[in-house]
Motif scaffolding. Sequence first.
Motif, PDB file in Angstrom:
ATOM      1  N   ASN A 123       0.810  -1.220   0.000  1.00  0.00           N
ATOM      2  CA  ASN A 123       0.000   0.000   0.000  1.00  0.00           C
ATOM      3  C   ASN A 123       0.850   1.280   0.000  1.00  0.00           C
ATOM      4  O   ASN A 123       0.334   2.365   0.239  1.00  0.00           O
ATOM      5  CB  ASN A 123      -0.963  -0.008   1.193  1.00  0.00           C
ATOM      6  CG  ASN A 123      -0.208  -0.051   2.519  1.00  0.00           C
ATOM      7  OD1 ASN A 123       1.024   0.023   2.545  1.00  0.00           O
ATOM      8  ND2 ASN A 123      -0.941  -0.172   3.609  1.00  0.00           N
ATOM      9  N   LYS A 138       1.320  -3.077  13.485  1.00  0.00           N
ATOM     10  CA  LYS A 138       0.400  -2.742  12.396  1.00  0.00           C
ATOM     11  C   LYS A 138       1.172  -2.421  11.124  1.00  0.00           C
ATOM     12  O   LYS A 138       1.884  -1.428  11.037  1.00  0.00           O
ATOM     13  CB  LYS A 138      -0.457  -1.544  12.803  1.00  0.00           C
ATOM     14  CG  LYS A 138      -1.432  -1.897  13.906  1.00  0.00           C
ATOM     15  CD  LYS A 138      -2.490  -0.827  14.095  1.00  0.00           C
ATOM     16  CE  LYS A 138      -3.662  -1.352  14.911  1.00  0.00           C
ATOM     17  NZ  LYS A 138      -3.234  -1.801  16.265  1.00  0.00           N
ATOM     18  N   VAL A 196       0.475  -3.696   6.765  1.00  0.00           N
ATOM     19  CA  VAL A 196      -0.674  -3.773   5.865  1.00  0.00           C
ATOM     20  C   VAL A 196      -1.859  -4.384   6.633  1.00  0.00           C
ATOM     21  O   VAL A 196      -3.011  -4.023   6.431  1.00  0.00           O
ATOM     22  CB  VAL A 196      -0.298  -4.609   4.619  1.00  0.00           C
ATOM     23  CG1 VAL A 196      -1.514  -4.892   3.753  1.00  0.00           C
ATOM     24  CG2 VAL A 196       0.779  -3.886   3.812  1.00  0.00           C
ATOM     25  N   GLY A 197      -1.566  -5.279   7.548  1.00  0.00           N
ATOM     26  CA  GLY A 197      -2.571  -5.828   8.465  1.00  0.00           C
ATOM     27  C   GLY A 197      -2.004  -5.777   9.874  1.00  0.00           C
ATOM     28  O   GLY A 197      -1.143  -4.950  10.164  1.00  0.00           O
ATOM     29  N   GLU A 198      -2.503  -6.678  10.760  1.00  0.00           N
ATOM     30  CA  GLU A 198      -1.960  -6.713  12.120  1.00  0.00           C
ATOM     31  C   GLU A 198      -1.253  -8.040  12.364  1.00  0.00           C
ATOM     32  O   GLU A 198      -1.774  -9.106  12.024  1.00  0.00           O
ATOM     33  CB  GLU A 198      -3.072  -6.518  13.151  1.00  0.00           C
ATOM     34  CG  GLU A 198      -2.508  -6.355  14.560  1.00  0.00           C
ATOM     35  CD  GLU A 198      -3.569  -6.039  15.612  1.00  0.00           C
ATOM     36  OE1 GLU A 198      -4.196  -4.970  15.525  1.00  0.00           O
ATOM     37  OE2 GLU A 198      -3.749  -6.879  16.514  1.00  0.00           O
ATOM     38  N   THR A 199      -0.080  -7.972  12.979  1.00  0.00           N
ATOM     39  CA  THR A 199       0.707  -9.182  13.223  1.00  0.00           C
ATOM     40  C   THR A 199       0.196  -9.897  14.475  1.00  0.00           C
ATOM     41  O   THR A 199      -0.571  -9.322  15.250  1.00  0.00           O
ATOM     42  CB  THR A 199       2.197  -8.855  13.426  1.00  0.00           C
ATOM     43  OG1 THR A 199       2.316  -8.059  14.615  1.00  0.00           O
ATOM     44  CG2 THR A 199       2.780  -8.089  12.244  1.00  0.00           C
ATOM     45  N   VAL A 220       0.691  -9.462   6.364  1.00  0.00           N
ATOM     46  CA  VAL A 220       0.251  -8.437   7.318  1.00  0.00           C
ATOM     47  C   VAL A 220       1.313  -7.360   7.569  1.00  0.00           C
ATOM     48  O   VAL A 220       1.053  -6.373   8.242  1.00  0.00           O
ATOM     49  CB  VAL A 220      -0.172  -9.055   8.668  1.00  0.00           C
ATOM     50  CG1 VAL A 220      -1.464  -9.854   8.499  1.00  0.00           C
ATOM     51  CG2 VAL A 220       0.931  -9.911   9.262  1.00  0.00           C
ATOM     52  N   GLY A 248       3.470  -6.896   2.814  1.00  0.00           N
ATOM     53  CA  GLY A 248       2.495  -7.403   1.851  1.00  0.00           C
ATOM     54  C   GLY A 248       2.978  -7.457   0.411  1.00  0.00           C
ATOM     55  O   GLY A 248       2.183  -7.388  -0.520  1.00  0.00           O
TER      56      GLY A 248
END
Lengths: 148, 407
Positions: B78, B101, B103-106, B143, B146
């Motif tokens: 992103n 945090k 691209v997602g959450e680890t 996450v 990405g």
Amino acid sequence: MSNLITRRRLLWSVPVALLAVGGIAVAKMMQPPPADLDLSLAKPTEQGLYTASVEPGLSPITVGTMHGWVVQITTPDGRPVDQASITVDGGMPQHGHGLPTEPDVSADLGAGRYQVDGMKFNMPGWWVVNLSVDGPAGPDTVTFNLVL
Amino acid sequence: MRTSTVIVAALVIGSAAAAWWTLAKPQPWTEEETRLVQSLGLASLPPLPADPSNAVAVDPDAASLGKALFFDTRLSANNKVACGTCHLPDRQFQDDLPRAKGVGETARRTMPIAGTAYSPWVFWDGRKDSQWAQALGPLESAVEHGTDRAYIAHLIEAHYADQYAALFGPLPTLDAVPDHASPNGLGAVLEDWLALDESQKDAINRVFADVGKAIAAYERTITPQPSRFDAYVDHLAAGEDTSGILSDQEEDGLRLFVGKGECTKCHNGPLLTDNFFHNTGVTAVPGLPGDLGRSVAVEQVLADPFNCLGPYSDAGPGDCAELRYLGQAGHEMIRAYKPPSLRGVASRPPYMHAGQIATLGEVLVHYNTAPAAPDGHSELAPLNLNPTELAALEAFLGALDPIEGQP
Ligand SMILES: [Cu+2]
């Protein structure tokens, strides 16, 4: 009278409580290694079939450093034992765990000498290293003690 | 009868007073304690170990390329995530969050980076065996960054071709390589990878590994900074007056740290970690996927094509002892994690591998009570420290913060 007892009890309870605290403190201290530990690096094997000596490649041995040992195996009368098969394990008797690595013989140096690599000790304290030796006279074991 | 009672009472009170005195008065360090305390100071830190698996590990040009890559958000799906998004330089290279945090959450907490060049194993479970192999993980994690290795290779070609070529030789031709491809990808990303021929795969892997090696050269320069504790150790080692460097409470805490608290079983050496793996009974976070720690990481690191013995490593035949003598993971490696360095720990809550514990005070309560592990067996036993002792330990941990003005 009842007052006296209460006071006397109180007087006693203070040292008793203090001693109890002190006692717990001592019991929880990091256990020192046994005082009569045999720290020699050369000794006969358990059944007396061989004499084993070890020469750590790091002196003094420091916590956490990977290093090698040279192991020498002789007959009780001092003749080198070649082509022995040697396995290594060990651990910390007071902590109930083994070695952090799996050391192994990496080279037969000849004249009864063997290079063992992958030795590492990751905590301060008392360690044992066990060698299992299988040679012409049969299998035997020997334990070396180290204090880091 | 009465007299003997009095004598006994006097003796008991006398010895109790002596015990009390011993507990309350700061004592000089024993020889053994001095040795242990000294071993924890930065002065005992050896020079950075060589990384034979990375030919550019100490190349300053590699470090400057690595630094640029570390902070470049284009290396993400992103365009918003860089290594530096989670590893913030002014926050000890971590992010103060229980879980990171990207691209997602680890599912795990961001680890600080200082001193990782000393660690044979990286990540909480040590599933990578070098800084450069580690750097490749987050880039392809769904996450975190990405992205995928083909995308990274194209990005290097577009933005870093000259710097890359100067260090590693000319880039391979990537014209026939799709925009996205990776063996760790899903759907089309994986299919496109499988459709490549072996030499294309190898060329992409090589660029990918080189990106890791440049980042590692930068990370090598991130080293632990001195604390008040180190000043204390330096004075102690020189036989100089140590008074005033640590408060009495901090000094009491240090005594507990190396003694009754048994902290140096695992938090030893100048980085205050043994770089091994221990189950300390930290709770599992509800809702997260099961986490078995080191017990599954041993196979992962052995199977990793980017490990020290793999085709992208620069190591010679006699190197990679850690990997060679790693052995098998036994039962005691279930939910075992690497003890973090405790340097700077007081100023970077929350704690543990998934941020399970919010404050340092609660961490110490955890050690004091030694709860059973959710899986496997905790190595801890209750310490039974009193509140004064717990406060002293906590105060001591504060003395491990880098001295003001240093990162
Ligand atoms: Cu131990």
